[in-house]
Design an enzyme around this catalytic site. Structure first.
Site, PDB file in Angstrom:
ATOM      1  N   ASP A 249      99.565-121.150-132.802  1.00  0.00           N
ATOM      2  CA  ASP A 249     100.683-121.947-132.325  1.00  0.00           C
ATOM      3  C   ASP A 249     101.705-120.919-131.973  1.00  0.00           C
ATOM      4  OD1 ASP A 249     102.171-124.505-132.397  1.00  0.00           O
ATOM      5  OD2 ASP A 249     103.742-123.549-133.206  1.00  0.00           O
TER       6      ASP A 249
ATOM      7  N   LYS B 290      99.540-128.416-140.739  1.00  0.00           N
ATOM      8  CA  LYS B 290     100.330-127.148-139.894  1.00  0.00           C
ATOM      9  C   LYS B 290     100.736-126.350-140.950  1.00  0.00           C
ATOM     10  CE  LYS B 290     101.909-126.411-135.822  1.00  0.00           C
ATOM     11  NZ  LYS B 290     101.380-126.697-134.738  1.00  0.00           N
TER      12      LYS B 290
HETATM   13  P1  NDP Z   1     103.886-118.839-127.673  1.00  0.00           P
HETATM   14  O1  NDP Z   1     104.264-117.959-128.936  1.00  0.00           O
HETATM   15  O2  NDP Z   1     102.760-118.256-126.948  1.00  0.00           O
HETATM   16  O3  NDP Z   1     104.999-118.804-126.632  1.00  0.00           O
HETATM   17  C1  NDP Z   1     106.273-119.410-127.185  1.00  0.00           C
HETATM   18  C2  NDP Z   1     106.991-119.221-126.067  1.00  0.00           C
HETATM   19  O4  NDP Z   1     108.350-119.902-126.230  1.00  0.00           O
HETATM   20  C3  NDP Z   1     107.786-117.851-125.840  1.00  0.00           C
HETATM   21  O5  NDP Z   1     108.274-117.669-124.539  1.00  0.00           O
HETATM   22  C4  NDP Z   1     108.984-117.690-126.760  1.00  0.00           C
HETATM   23  O6  NDP Z   1     109.963-116.883-126.393  1.00  0.00           O
HETATM   24  C5  NDP Z   1     109.455-119.020-126.586  1.00  0.00           C
HETATM   25  N1  NDP Z   1     110.258-119.464-127.845  1.00  0.00           N
HETATM   26  C6  NDP Z   1     109.735-119.643-128.985  1.00  0.00           C
HETATM   27  N2  NDP Z   1     110.799-119.514-129.719  1.00  0.00           N
HETATM   28  C7  NDP Z   1     111.823-120.224-129.198  1.00  0.00           C
HETATM   29  C8  NDP Z   1     113.222-120.459-129.485  1.00  0.00           C
HETATM   30  N3  NDP Z   1     113.573-120.617-130.702  1.00  0.00           N
HETATM   31  N4  NDP Z   1     114.023-120.701-128.256  1.00  0.00           N
HETATM   32  C9  NDP Z   1     113.736-120.140-127.110  1.00  0.00           C
HETATM   33  N5  NDP Z   1     112.373-120.056-126.682  1.00  0.00           N
HETATM   34  C10 NDP Z   1     111.529-119.747-127.849  1.00  0.00           C
HETATM   35  O7  NDP Z   1     103.658-120.248-128.195  1.00  0.00           O
HETATM   36  P2  NDP Z   1     102.751-121.323-127.500  1.00  0.00           P
HETATM   37  O8  NDP Z   1     102.958-121.328-126.041  1.00  0.00           O
HETATM   38  O9  NDP Z   1     101.503-121.489-128.031  1.00  0.00           O
HETATM   39  O10 NDP Z   1     103.504-122.597-127.879  1.00  0.00           O
HETATM   40  C11 NDP Z   1     104.788-123.367-127.410  1.00  0.00           C
HETATM   41  C12 NDP Z   1     105.238-124.483-127.805  1.00  0.00           C
HETATM   42  O11 NDP Z   1     103.961-125.556-127.574  1.00  0.00           O
HETATM   43  C13 NDP Z   1     105.191-124.827-129.337  1.00  0.00           C
HETATM   44  O12 NDP Z   1     106.382-125.842-129.457  1.00  0.00           O
HETATM   45  C14 NDP Z   1     104.261-125.213-129.867  1.00  0.00           C
HETATM   46  O13 NDP Z   1     104.176-125.876-130.969  1.00  0.00           O
HETATM   47  C15 NDP Z   1     103.446-126.209-128.812  1.00  0.00           C
HETATM   48  N6  NDP Z   1     102.138-126.451-128.832  1.00  0.00           N
HETATM   49  C16 NDP Z   1     101.316-125.371-128.678  1.00  0.00           C
HETATM   50  C17 NDP Z   1      99.839-125.479-128.646  1.00  0.00           C
HETATM   51  C18 NDP Z   1      98.874-124.204-128.498  1.00  0.00           C
HETATM   52  O14 NDP Z   1      97.724-124.702-128.117  1.00  0.00           O
HETATM   53  N7  NDP Z   1      99.164-123.125-128.486  1.00  0.00           N
HETATM   54  C19 NDP Z   1      99.430-126.887-128.812  1.00  0.00           C
HETATM   55  C20 NDP Z   1     100.513-127.929-128.908  1.00  0.00           C
HETATM   56  C21 NDP Z   1     101.593-127.682-128.795  1.00  0.00           C
HETATM   57  P3  NDP Z   1     109.592-115.255-126.952  1.00  0.00           P
HETATM   58  O15 NDP Z   1     108.554-114.553-126.353  1.00  0.00           O
HETATM   59  O16 NDP Z   1     111.072-114.721-126.643  1.00  0.00           O
HETATM   60  O17 NDP Z   1     109.086-115.325-128.537  1.00  0.00           O
END
Ligand code: NDP
Length: 447
Positions: free
Chosen positions: A168, A128
């Site tokens: 991510d 990671k």
């Molecule tokens: P994105 O950046 O596309 O979206 C993240 C979302 O979560 C946004 O809506 C963001 O809000 C919100 N967010 C981020 N940080 C916080 C926080 N500290 N508190 C509240 N809301 C928050 O990321 P992903 O959708 O790719 O990832 C989301 C989750 O899924 C993570 O935990 C990631 O590790 C996990 N994941 C992702 C994978 C992938 O393929 N993308 C694979 C496996 C797991 P804002 O717009 O305000 O930043």
């Protein structure tokens, strides 16, 4: 010595060696609690100190990322790559760009990734990386300059047979494009060194959808064990990024009604449910305009609550899909009290340890991130295979492979997590993921 004492002694050592890395301690403890009884029954793992080795990254890279913003000012960020375990294949795992990124968060994510990748049954090690860079509010040019500087250091440590990063939080198609462009320029080589690439230049169909679709398929499998389905279920989703968007799409396709989304500023509640047009609006808002979820509430005249998460809204199924520790003990209790029967974690470690206890005591269907969101990395694995073979599978082929992988992960969790009538998916995922890595490490000697 009892198993509790073994766990305590092991965790004391981890905490002492990795001082102040609270998220890493949390991720290791959750695994060790379920694994220690298994390891005590299989002394070969203990003798070879497999757990001690698995909690020590093979390599940690930390580097300066200097870049110049649109005002001509020099900015300095910190870059990381944790190469955790290569027993099963090249290191594989996403890059996170978010101001909260630090060593502890990336080590927890890399540790979880090793088990997750093993569960997919694909030849993938675990890693990671990322940076404390915040893409929010930055221009495309600033993001590009940052990505180029980041890759100018990272490129010497990665490669299609060494380490293959992906996206991510904060790293989507735009960032992968800039990173790939710079890698290619520095190495003079067009190689499958990143996944989540654009379709025109080596990306796989279904990769953007894979994590959300996969976590939905996991929920479908869990619900089947109770002769239930997603049809007509009320669904709460957190986040509004990649994972949340495609979870919403798949839940809708399967007849569920998604009533919440959120971002780091607050949540929306749409009791009538999100439909195709509203989802299209969210995708444009978040992926192109890069706006706030609050604008959804204004556009469709629904409730917006600043600083809130969706867990007090009554739902049958919940998909936490934003970030770590977003479901507290109280949130978990509210979900259970309001009738939630199934939680599938799209995000990594979104539920606090106290919240997990609430779900397990209530004996609801609960799949931890390392099982439920493994569809993302699995499809990255499929992207790597297509790159190696220089072919591209159809949408249907990739989706079918993804679905089968999720069905198999569910079966492995059930097999190893059986506790009477109840399936402890945490235990199942940890043991099933562990055995393959541990046996491979034994085969490869003390390295
Ligand atoms: P994105 O950046 O596309 O979206 C993240 C979302 O979560 C946004 O809506 C963001 O809000 C919100 N967010 C981020 N940080 C916080 C926080 N500290 N508190 C509240 N809301 C928050 O990321 P992903 O959708 O790719 O990832 C989301 C989750 O899924 C993570 O935990 C990631 O590790 C996990 N994941 C992702 C994978 C992938 O393929 N993308 C694979 C496996 C797991 P804002 O717009 O305000 O930043």
């Amino acid at each position: 010595m009892g198993v509790e004492k073994d766990i305590e002694k092991f965790m004391d050592k981890v905490k002492e060696k990795n001082h102040g890395e609270n998220e890493f301690h949390q991720a290791v403890e959750e695994v060790v609690e379920t694994l220690m009884p298994y390891i005590n029954k299989h002394p070969r793992y203990k003798q070879a100190k497999i757990l001690d080795r698995m909690t020590e990254p093979e390599r940690v890279l930390m580097f300066r990322v200097p870049w110049i913003d649109d005002n001509g000012e020099v900015q300095i960020n910190r870059g990381f790559r944790i190469e955790m375990n290569s027993a099963l294949g090249p290191y594989k795992g996403g890059l996170r760009f978010h101001p909260s990124v630090n060593l502890s968060i990336l080590k927890f994510l890399a540790f979880e990734q090793v088990f997750k990748n093993s569960l997919t049954q694909l030849p993938l090690g675990g890693g990671k990386g990322g940076s404390d860079f915040d893409p929010k509010g930055k221009s495309d040019n600033e993001v590009m300059r940052f990505c180029q500087s980041f890759m100018t250091e990272l490129y010497r440590h990665i490669g299609p047979n060494t380490d293959v990063p992906a996206g991510d939080i904060g790293v989507g198609g735009r960032e992968i494009g800039y990173l790939f462009g710079q890698y290619k320029r520095l190495k003079n080589e067009f190689a499958g060194v990143l996944t989540g690439k654009g379709l025109n230049w080596g990306g796989s169909l279904i990769r953007p959808e894979a994590t959300g679709y996969g976590s939905t398929y996991m929920a479908v499998e869990m619900l089947k064990t109770k002769k239930e389905s997603l049809k007509d279920k009320t669904v709460a989703i957190s986040g509004s990024g990649n994972v949340a968007q495609y979870t919403t799409e798949k839940v809708m396709q399967l007849g569920g009604k998604v009533v919440t989304l959120s971002d780091s500023s607050g949540m929306i509640h749409d009791p009538n449910g999100i439909d195709d047009d509203k989802l299209k609006y969210v995708m444009e808002l978040k992926n192109i305009k890069r706006g706030r979820i609050k604008e959804y509430a204004e556009k469709f005249n629904v409730t917006y609550e600043a600083g809130k998460r969706p867990w007090n809204v009554a739902c049958d199924v919940a998909f936490p899909s934003a970030t770590q520790n977003e479901i507290s003990k109280e949130d978990a209790q509210a979900l259970v009290d309001n009738g939630c029967m199934c939680v599938s974690e799209g995000a990594n470690m979104p539920t606090t340890p106290e919240g997990v206890v609430v779900f397990q005591d209530a004996k609801i269907l609960y799949a931890p991130g390392k099982a439920a969101n493994a569809g993302g990395v699995a499809t990255s694995g499929l992207e790597m295979s297509q790159n190696s073979m220089r072919i591209a599978w159809s949408r249907e082929e990739v989706d079918e492979k993804l679905r089968n992988i999720m069905v198999n992960i569910h079966a492995a969790c059930k097999k190893h997590g059986k506790e009477g009538d109840y399936t402890n998916y945490v235990k199942g995922a940890n043991i099933a993921g562990f055995v393959k890595v541990a046996d491979s490490m034994l085969d490869q000697g003390v390295v």
